[in-house]
Design an enzyme around this catalytic site. Structure first.
Site, PDB file in Angstrom:
ATOM      1  CD  GLU A  49     -15.393   9.144  -1.959  1.00 57.70           C
ATOM      2  OE1 GLU A  49     -16.011  10.021  -1.287  1.00 57.70           O
ATOM      3  OE2 GLU A  49     -14.698   8.244  -1.469  1.00 57.70           O
ATOM      4  CG  ASP A  60      -6.099   3.885   1.050  1.00 55.60           C
ATOM      5  OD1 ASP A  60      -7.333   4.052   1.350  1.00 55.60           O
ATOM      6  OD2 ASP A  60      -5.706   4.517   0.077  1.00 55.60           O
ATOM      7  CE1 TYR A 175     -14.107  10.190   3.782  1.00 60.10           C
ATOM      8  CE2 TYR A 175     -13.969  10.056   1.536  1.00 60.10           C
ATOM      9  CZ  TYR A 175     -13.987   9.500   2.902  1.00 60.10           C
ATOM     10  OH  TYR A 175     -14.008   8.209   2.834  1.00 60.10           O
TER      11      TYR A 175
END
Lengths: 275, 405
Positions: A49, A60, A175
């Protein structure tokens, strides 16, 4: 068959989970990031990735935020990232590459143009963090037409009522975000992850990769025993940050140090099901 | 203009939160179920006959509504044109319009059984209003504020702390409002079970732009009634300052379908839109996706968000509410911009002529009124939203005027 399908088929044949790494393209600069990229397959990485940096990465934690800022300060552009993938494909035509990021840079680049250029460069899939099924109709048809897997994120908060909608347009793999939170913070309990995977498997035949909060070879091995793949991101990005000088320039040995860490994580994943 | 003119400008958003091509719900999957919960709870609250009366009670007895519609006679005389009215939302408890929305959202949070409140703030007005309603209802409160803003808005930081809030300094990115919003979203993702996020403006993922507008609409509804009482008719022009655009949306919305009412939104031009140092998303930005919605954004060619600049911390945001973006494209509202220097002049003029020290945000609106009013006849009714008072800004203004306090 796509590179991603071939890779998961091979993993199944080997009876082991895949090892997925996340790094930010252009961190700390594109040349260093490319040098790292080139060595990942030999270090035991099954799927790569590569993060497309964004100025405002809402999902994040501090480590990946900082990596994105370093990449942007080094002048990294989306077109350069695609070109770098193209160069990688000349030395490796087997390892799947998934670009991960936020929607605005892709939207600004142009969705059609992005899908076309990404596939031409050798990108296999994309993860767009802030494009839930409610909004993704403007990208998934183009991605599918171009031959780009649209990899969906699922979260502990995605309940059974919602999963069919989330998974409807998914391809490549799923994911699963192991924790309700941002990258690089808490770690999940393997028991909770196992429950989540069992639930996902009732809704999809796609492989399930698990990420967020996996930092050590031991944690990666624990996840590799129950998931189809384990993703490590922040821990690697933090290691990159430890090998920078005060001006943010790479110190000698950065690439070797990160490759050593990645190899150890890969060994953890590979040994998991034999243990 | 590529969009058809709708029969009504008051039908948005659609069921997925879109105003034409703008708005929507661009958030990570972890947040998506929460956003849907907030939407469901808000729809239920609107349908519950007990909700609005409860809100009205607090707006009247705690916030001090209705706020007056005041004829600014000396400024009217000074400009020598349109008859100028101020909607006095700076007289609300906590000194700005922000509390209208906070009161609505905290009542919603209580209905949802949430026990912890978070919010972002730029100038600190929304943070103070949020901390205030949290004190009122005894809920713990965390306010995210950029490090840069903490330095330039010290009095509001102290106010929030007095009110019992925890102020978390945001150093990520550039340490301003957009980064505070990023960190508030990150907090929310990590505390999904017990936390309610009170967004302060008509931006963010659906249902926030519509919900915040609805809670601010009391400004326009009162104005309509008060103007009818004062003049027996509709106003001719409405003017309001725009950062995210909540005070403007609240004033504008009830008048959108009255074609005789000219509506003007005033963005912050900073040093000038042509200099690149500004906060004028409509006049100097292009459409993109940030903070959960599609709207006009200040961004570079690679889709990276550019920092906004304005003397007013409350306008210092690189985006704008999606409904404004839509009204801009449709041409229903005119969006103009005013520089730091023009706003500073209006700030001082208002203090001298009306005895009202405006916040720097409405000072931008007033600076545009200064340009517009002289061109209009004396029977032209112009309403400007005085959306905040300027006590918080005196230090920044003194510094710009070269005065040591």
């Amino acid at each position: 068959m796509s590179r991603i399908e071939r890779r998961f088929q091979a993993l199944k044949a080997e009876n082991r989970a895949g090892f997925v790494t996340f790094m930010t393209a252009g961190d700390p600069d594109l040349a260093t990031a490319e040098a790292l990229l080139a060595r990942l397959p030999a270090a035991g990485v099954d799927i790569i990735e590569w993060g497309m940096p964004f100025s405002d990465p809402m999902a994040d934690g501090p480590a990946i935020q900082a990596a994105g800022l370093r990449a942007l300060q080094a002048g990294t552009k989306l077109a350069q990232i695609l070109a770098a993938v193209g160069r990688f494909r000349k030395i490796d035509d087997e390892t799947p590459i998934v670009l991960m990021g936020y929607y605005n840079p892709v939207f600004r680049y142009g969705v059609d143009r992005f899908c076309t250029d990404a596939v031409a460069a050798g990108v296999d899939g994309i993860i767009i963090v802030d494009l839930p099924p409610e909004e993704s109709d403007e990208l998934t048809p183009q991605a599918r037409a171009a031959g780009l897997d649209f990899i969906r994120l699922t979260a502990p908060t995605s309940d059974d009522g919602r999963l069919p909608r989330v998974l409807a347009s998914a391809s490549g793999f799923i994911y699963h975000v192991a924790i309700a939170g941002i990258t690089g913070t808490r770690s999940a309990e393997p028991a909770d992850v196992a429950t989540a995977i069992a639930r996902l498997k009732r809704h999809t035949a796609l492989p399930v990769a698990v990420g967020f909060g996996i930092k050590t070879p031991e944690q990666a091995a624990a996840i590799a025993r129950i998931a189809d793949a384990a993703v490590v991101g922040s821990a690697i990005v933090e290691n990159i940050a430890r090998h920078l000088d005060t001006a943010g320039k790479p110190l000698p040995g950065l690439v070797d140090a990160v490759v050593a860490q990645v190899s150890a994580l890969a060994a953890g994943v590979r040994a998991a099901r034999k243990a | 203009m590529t969009h058809p003119i709708p029969n009504s400008y008051r039908t948005g958003p659609d069921q997925d939160g879109h105003f034409g091509p703008y708005g929507g719900r661009f958030v990570a999957e972890t947040l998506m179920p929460l956003i849907l919960q907030v939407e469901k709870a808000y729809e239920a609250a609107k349908a519950d006959p007990a909700f609005q009366p409860e809100l009205d009670y607090y707006l009247e007895h705690y916030v001090g509504r209705p706020s007056p519609l005041y004829h600014a006679a000396r400024l009217t005389e000074h400009f020598g044109g349109a008859k100028i009215y101020f909607k006095r939302d700076e007289l609300n408890h906590t000194g700005a319009h922000k509390i209208n929305n906070c009161m609505g959202q905290i009542l919603l949070a209580r209905r949802m059984g949430k026990t912890r409140i978070i919010a972002e703030t730029g100038a600190g007005q929304h943070g103070v209003a949020t901390a205030t309603v949290c004190a009122l209802f005894g809920l713990p409160c965390v306010i995210y504020m950029g490090q840069t803003d903490i330095e330039r808005q010290a009095p509001n930081v102290f106010r929030m702390k007095l009110l019992g809030a925890e102020v978390r300094s945001v150093t990520s990115g550039t340490g301003t409002l957009k980064d505070a919003m990023n960190d508030a979203m990150r907090d929310w993702v990590a505390n999904v079970d017990d936390t309610f996020y009170i967004i302060g403006t008509v931006a963010g993922p659906h249902p926030y732009p519509a919900m915040v507008r609805d809670f601010q609409m009391v400004i326009g509804n009162e104005t309509r009634e008060q103007m009818h009482k004062a003049e027996g008719r509709l106003p001719d022009t409405l003017v309001a300052a725009i950062g995210g655009g909540s005070n403007a949306m609240g004033l504008f919305f009830p008048f959108l379908d009255d074609p005789s009412v000219r509506i003007v939104g005033v963005e912050a031009a900073g040093h000038g839109v042509e200099t690149g140092k500004h906060a004028a998303s409509l006049n100097g930005g292009v459409p993109g996706v940030l903070h959960g919605n599609r709207t006009y954004l200040l961004q570079d060619d690679d889709g990276q968000i550019i920092d906004a600049h304005s003397i007013s911390a409350g306008l210092d945001y690189p985006g704008i509410g999606p409904e404004h973006a839509w009204l801009h494209d449709l041409g229903r509202v005119d969006y103009v911009s005013i520089t730091d220097r023009e706003a500073l002049e209006a700030f001082q003029l208002c203090a001298r002529l009306e005895g009202i020290i405006p916040a720097l945000e409405p000072a931008h609106a007033l600076a545009h009124v200064a340009k517009l009013a002289p061109t209009l006849p004396k029977d032209h009714l112009l309403v400007m939203n005085m959306c905040g008072r300027g006590d918080k800004d005196i230090f920044a203004v003194a510094e710009h005027l070269g005065v040591k306090l």
